[in-house]
Write a protein that holds these residues in place. Sequence first.
Motif: not given
Length: 436
Positions: A106-110
């Motif tokens: 979660d939370t990280f940019d794709p």
Amino acid sequence: MPIVIGLVVHASHQSLFEEATRTLSGVRLAWVAYRHEDEIRPRVEEMLGREHVHGLLLGPVPYAKSRDLLPADLPVAVVRSADLDLSIAFFRAAARGWRPTPVSIDTFDPEAVDEITRALDLDRRQVTCLPYDPEQSVAQIVEFHRQARERTGADYAISLRTAVTAELRAAMPVLNALPGTATIRANLHELALRIQSRQATASRFAAGVFLVVNQEAQADLDRTRIGLMNLLVNTPEFSDAWIENRDRRGVVVFAHKALFEQATHSWVSLPTLAQAQETLGVRLAAGFGVGASARTCVQLAEWAAARAEQEDTPSAYLVEDSGVIIGPMSGSASPLAYTYRGHGDDLEDLARRAGLSAATLSRLAALERTLAGRAISPSDLASSLGITDPSGRRLIRKLGESGLVTEEGSAQMHRKGRPTRLYRLAISPAVTGETS
């Protein structure tokens, strides 16, 4: 006076941030530590009321919870875990004997997930990613990881949310991919440099010396000096400057460097020279000085004016303490002249109601015309008028109280920064009898 930077961190992460701040000197830190996300907003509000902070360092969640409390001109750095931090999380998983995939994140940019999975030669199809959204609750993120495990058989999760990690541990293994000290340190140093740059710019003042050339009769000089004073006082760009009689030949002006940059079209030409010749019938020589102190500014301006006096036509020179000399500048038409030349009763009345000078209101009206309906930020307004950012913010508030400006949303000026509020000037509609 040291720079004061506020840091908003989860209490369990404070030691990590303290380690990252050890390489920074000349800065005092104001800490806001929280254990639950609902504590963030009141604690940030309390800190802002207690401390005069020059900048703020915080994560995406604290920023989302408190962004509307932050002053419009407060430099802010939002710490987000970098690609390196995600790589470290994968290596930590391997050190524990966990398979690298399948996994939910979660939370990280794709984009960051794509890059790291390629670099580590992982199957991207077995990596489920939930990008950061400030509207997502902890419960929603926990549910995302649980569903990912049911759907893909994810062995573990990687999360940036401490609350998510705490709730998810009972259901599945989870790694908290906190920003590393290198990431925190880079954001902190960049913020400190930004604050120092703003302070240096805000404190950069300059002096201007205006001399009357080749007029010997004392009576004529006295009349000319009075006329020159009036001309400078009524020059829109100098409405916020300090102006006084210099000696028997001229006048000195002391102001923010940006005022002189505007009056000279960035040190290219000085319309005041042509205006003096037209209205007073005299030739002027002008000199500008930029230095570390008021005394140095005036000394450099005197030297520059003496050099301009040697020219055959009205001209001006700039001398900076760095050794830079610019000139000669000649007279030309000003793009930000008075919108209302004679002011008039309507403008005077409106200025009194707004608590502003007619000259300032007139300059704002001229700026409004150049914007042609476009919105402007408080910082850009300050730059256009040659005043400091805090003065620009106070001016926006005054205009808002009088209905002379409307808020027009916000804009994201920088990828790492926060949105800046934008405003639309509404001076012209409030004034009748407008003249060009």
